[in-house]
Design a protein around this motif. Sequence first.
Motif, short mmCIF file in Angstrom:
data_model
loop_
_atom_site.label_atom_id
_atom_site.label_comp_id
_atom_site.label_asym_id
_atom_site.label_seq_id
_atom_site.Cartn_x
_atom_site.Cartn_y
_atom_site.Cartn_z
N ASP A 100 0.85 -1.18 0.00
CA ASP A 100 0.00 0.00 0.00
C ASP A 100 0.89 1.24 0.00
O ASP A 100 1.63 1.48 0.96
CB ASP A 100 -0.93 0.00 1.22
N LEU A 101 0.83 2.02 -1.08
CA LEU A 101 1.72 3.16 -1.24
C LEU A 101 1.40 4.30 -0.27
O LEU A 101 2.23 5.20 -0.08
CB LEU A 101 1.66 3.68 -2.68
N GLU A 102 0.24 4.26 0.35
CA GLU A 102 -0.15 5.33 1.27
C GLU A 102 0.14 4.98 2.73
O GLU A 102 0.44 5.88 3.52
CB GLU A 102 -1.65 5.63 1.11
N THR A 103 0.08 3.70 3.07
CA THR A 103 0.28 3.31 4.47
C THR A 103 1.61 2.60 4.71
O THR A 103 1.93 2.31 5.86
CB THR A 103 -0.85 2.37 4.92
N PHE A 104 2.37 2.31 3.65
CA PHE A 104 3.69 1.66 3.74
C PHE A 104 3.59 0.22 4.28
O PHE A 104 4.54 -0.28 4.89
CB PHE A 104 4.67 2.46 4.61
#
Length: 600
Positions: A55-59
């Motif tokens: 997930d590129l937003e939550t790492f």
Amino acid sequence: MHSISDLTTFARKTKGHVPPQLVGASTTVVGNRLYLFGGRLVSLRRMVSDLYVFDLETFVWEKLEPSPDDDVPGARYFHSADSYNDLLVIFGGMGYVAPDSEELCVLNDVRVFDLRTRKWRPTGPEPNATIPPDTPALVPRARYAHLSSVTADRLFIIGGQDMTNVWLDDIHVYDLKRLAWVQRQEYPRHCGTYRSVAVSGKLRVRLPMEERRGEDMGLLGPPGSRFRVDGVPPPDPSRVISDEVTHLSYSATPTPEFPCDIMLYSNYNFTDVRRELEVISPQEPSGFSITDRSDAMTGLSLPPGLRFPTGAILGSHLIIAGTYLAHSYQSFSIWALDLHSMTWTRIDAGTTLTTGSWSRGVLWAQQNKFLIFGNRAGNLVEDYNRRLLSWDHVAYIDLEAFGIYQPPRLMLDLRTQELGLAALEERVLADFEIVCDDGRRIACSRRTLEERWPWFAEQRRRYLKAARRALDTLPQSAQGDVPLPDRPAPPPPTSSSSNAQPSDDDEKPDPRLMPRALHLSEPFSTTLALLQYIYSLGLITPLQHSPAILSALLLLSTTYKMPHLEGLVKHAMHKNLSPSSSVGVYEVATLCDCQSLQIR
């Protein structure tokens, strides 16, 4: 003192089910997620067919466990992976003869993972089963370390090596709609993942001013007369009439006339680098052409030899990244080629990438960011010699701060934009007025404002509610000469909306309850530029492109929550940025929290 480039880059430690160190794994970004497939485990020296999503937003990493009935592809590495619609398309690579075997082989299968169902599609018949027997086989020879790219509903497989490491100098085309190999063509150069990269964008950047050069711009009629009918006098000559328009570049879905080309970049001989760029342009129905643009590339500095390069296209730029190794210096280097001016520039990531081992770059197109995976505590040279990829940390680079981004898409086609502007200037269906802070008035259509300015529509609803409450408190007088306005009643329900609740938009208020003007505390020029946008949904007049007006429009777009206008204004500011306007752009970008524009 810190370099301003340090503001463009930050790094984070990844969380969740972090993948182990791998060799030859593929990474593909789809929306806000990255999919990692296959590779060879460094610890066990054995290939796997594991699939991870990041997930590129939550790492956060997640390992996708297949169901017992899932037809999982065989383990492999140095394969290719591309996205097509909601599918992940895997081709080739090096794997095993059988799942329980240690004997190696190279592959030429096409496998598809459905991102919606999170299942592998079952293996069907051979892709060339529909090809007549007398047609030469178009299925590519098994290969690994090849290049691939998807455009025009076709998967292009370029180069690679066979089991004996012999170069395969050809290009194969797979039709993703027909699920068949449709073309093979010889290619005169060696291409592989060690020194080359092939990429294509999802959107085509269109340049309307160049495309329409030489075109008769008067097809809509002379400015100021496009809506005039016989017997109707021309507009007041004191009104502002735009006798010329300008159109910014914009992003559009590719078409057969304007496809998304594949950029094939290679660098050879790392001690004395030779760079090549060829453009593969898809043609209908299944052909393609190749154009050599190597000699057109220029720049004050050019990319060094990059090993195992990765790349992407964002807007009108080709992004190239890879490992740079020299006797005295080693780094992960990122470069951008402006595809209009064909000029190279280096992307300075600051101090974030100067330590540790960084090895795999990908583009997050939705956010105009370039990501690099690695390990902050790793050793770049040692990991490169082992071809090792780490996933413990990820660095994010803001490309918009370097003027690299995807231009906004059109809301209306170019002709409709010009007609909308003409409608404003010629007061077509004008039943409302905007009163500027100097008292000047601009006639316009209330319905157009309601449909394209959400804040205005909300104010209208509030006004009507307040008017209805006031009516309820007025005393009823039988001697009154003028009756009170009737309360609006909802229209009779239809068969399709009999269960729907009436809303304010469904009601027709008494005309005496309707406001006829809005007082806007803005100068006349700013108000006119805002109305020009509302009517055209574009920035197409010289007034709108003046630096002071652009700054005012950016403030209005954030104040009234108009994201499309904000995107257009930032696009125009990037294009028109100059030393004389930089101070004003910095100040308004700071006020509007547009960090990328502020940094640039």
